[in-house]
Design an enzyme around this catalytic site. Structure first.
Site, PDB file in Angstrom:
ATOM      1  N   LYS A  52       0.840  -1.204   0.000  1.00  0.00           N
ATOM      2  CA  LYS A  52       0.000   0.000   0.000  1.00  0.00           C
ATOM      3  C   LYS A  52       0.875   1.254   0.000  1.00  0.00           C
ATOM      4  O   LYS A  52       0.579   2.225  -0.702  1.00  0.00           O
ATOM      5  CB  LYS A  52      -0.960  -0.035   1.195  1.00  0.00           C
ATOM      6  CG  LYS A  52      -2.089  -1.039   0.961  1.00  0.00           C
ATOM      7  CD  LYS A  52      -2.898  -1.392   2.197  1.00  0.00           C
ATOM      8  CE  LYS A  52      -3.821  -2.581   1.859  1.00  0.00           C
ATOM      9  NZ  LYS A  52      -4.534  -3.131   2.998  1.00  0.00           N
ATOM     10  N   GLN A  96      -5.057  -1.814   9.126  1.00  0.00           N
ATOM     11  CA  GLN A  96      -4.865  -3.137   8.535  1.00  0.00           C
ATOM     12  C   GLN A  96      -5.501  -4.221   9.420  1.00  0.00           C
ATOM     13  O   GLN A  96      -5.185  -4.322  10.603  1.00  0.00           O
ATOM     14  CB  GLN A  96      -3.361  -3.412   8.337  1.00  0.00           C
ATOM     15  CG  GLN A  96      -3.063  -4.694   7.608  1.00  0.00           C
ATOM     16  CD  GLN A  96      -3.563  -4.685   6.170  1.00  0.00           C
ATOM     17  OE1 GLN A  96      -3.380  -3.723   5.439  1.00  0.00           O
ATOM     18  NE2 GLN A  96      -4.230  -5.752   5.755  1.00  0.00           N
ATOM     19  N   ASP A 119     -11.505   2.045   3.202  1.00  0.00           N
ATOM     20  CA  ASP A 119     -11.788   0.613   3.018  1.00  0.00           C
ATOM     21  C   ASP A 119     -13.292   0.386   2.832  1.00  0.00           C
ATOM     22  O   ASP A 119     -13.718  -0.707   2.457  1.00  0.00           O
ATOM     23  CB  ASP A 119     -11.324  -0.167   4.260  1.00  0.00           C
ATOM     24  CG  ASP A 119     -10.057  -0.971   4.004  1.00  0.00           C
ATOM     25  OD1 ASP A 119      -9.746  -1.216   2.830  1.00  0.00           O
ATOM     26  OD2 ASP A 119      -9.405  -1.345   4.993  1.00  0.00           O
TER      27      ASP A 119
END
Ligand code: NDP
Length: 284
Positions: A52, A96, A119
């Site tokens: 990322k 994460q 997300d």
């Protein structure tokens, strides 16, 4: 012989478009920033976070990495989330997952400002997806839609089957296909006649997590077959939910694993971060 959908190429095209737009924003003094938070030492998570960061660099975003120790408490993590929520340099926040067991994923996600939840896991964003009023799409299903679009096959009116009903992939995937007027069936572990249902699909998306479960007898000739699965085969080699070798001559279009859906997920995260930055700057 089916056409292989090249996820690497589609992802490179999406990232090139994002890089161009980011460079244009920079000329107006607007920078895009993504904060990535990782707790603990999970090796797979470390790889995802590194990828990322690399993607941010490639498209011209600023990335801010927060690597916290395994024993971080919930209140410490919430304090960081709060700080990032209020930092104008941070347009998107990604925590994460999975978090270490003593931390509750849901509590943390619910505390991210939904405008920065790139997300698209926050309940507000999930609800927005349901009613079709969304800014951010969950990255993997959004990536699948890009891959379907790349084939030129119209979703409207097609029989679409999604195998899997997880909150992260299966359910939002079905919604996105429905929003494009597909006739959608969602299958799961209790579904009867799975093979017959799949064999009727013009567009089949497998998001199960079972190596090579989908064989040629699940495939309608000429169908678009998208394989979200990421599994290890008996030799430890990365493979999908679809038995690629068995299905590739029957499908019209098919994604390989690796090189299909995988590369799209990060590209769509970059897309969501750019969208967040533009919204926070009241552009569009
Ligand atoms: P989950 O384990 O959360 O969900 C799996 C789903 O598959 C469940 O709904 C389950 O049904 C269903 N299922 C399990 N066995 C069967 C079966 N025999 N027949 C029919 N349905 C079945 O997984 P995720 O949705 O998180 O992920 C799915 C796969 O996609 C995994 O391989 C994962 O690694 C991969 N993945 C890949 C990403 C990428 O970027 N390429 C991103 C995210 C995930 P039930 O609900 O009844 O239990």
């Amino acid at each position: 012989m089916s056409k292989i959908i090249d996820g690497k190429q589609v992802s490179a095209d999406v990232k090139a478009r994002i890089a161009k737009e980011t460079a244009e924003l920079k000329t107006k003094g607007i920078e895009v920033g993504l904060a990535v938070v990782i707790v603990g030492e999970d090796p797979a998570s470390q790889v995802y976070v590194r990828n990322k960061e690399k993607a941010c660099e490639a498209v011209g975003f600023n990335s801010y990495k927060y690597a916290l120790p395994e024993q971080t408490t919930e209140s410490e993590l919430l304090e960081l989330v709060d700080k990032l929520n209020n930092d104008p340099k941070v347009n998107g926040i990604l925590v994460q997952l999975p978090l270490p067991k003593h931390l509750n994923d849901k509590v943390i996600i619910d505390n991210i400002k939904y405008e920065k939840d790139v997300d698209a896991f926050h309940p507000v964003n999930v609800g927005k997806i349901m009613i079709g009023d969304y800014s951010f799409l969950p990255c993997t299903p959004a990536g699948v839609m890009e891959l379907i679009h790349s084939t030129g096959v119209e979703v409207a009116g097609k029989q679409c089957v999604v195998i899997g009903r997880s909150n992260i992939v299966g359910k939002p995937m079905a919604m996105l296909l429905l929003h494009e007027s597909g006739t959608v069936t969602i299958c799961h572990s209790k579904t009867k006649n799975l093979k017959e249902i799949c064999a009727d699909a013009d567009i089949l998306v497998a998001a199960v997590g079972r190596a090579k479960m989908v064989t040629a007898d699940y495939i309608k000739p000429g169908a678009v077959v998208i394989d979200v699965g990421m599994n290890r085969d008996e030799n430890g080699k990365l493979c999908g939910d679809v038995d690629f070798e068995d299905c590739k001559d029957k499908a019209g279009y098919i994604t390989p694993v690796p090189g299909g859906v995988g590369p799209m997920t990060i590209a769509m995260l970059m897309q969501n971060t750019l969208t967040a930055a533009k919204q926070q700057q009241c552009i569009e």
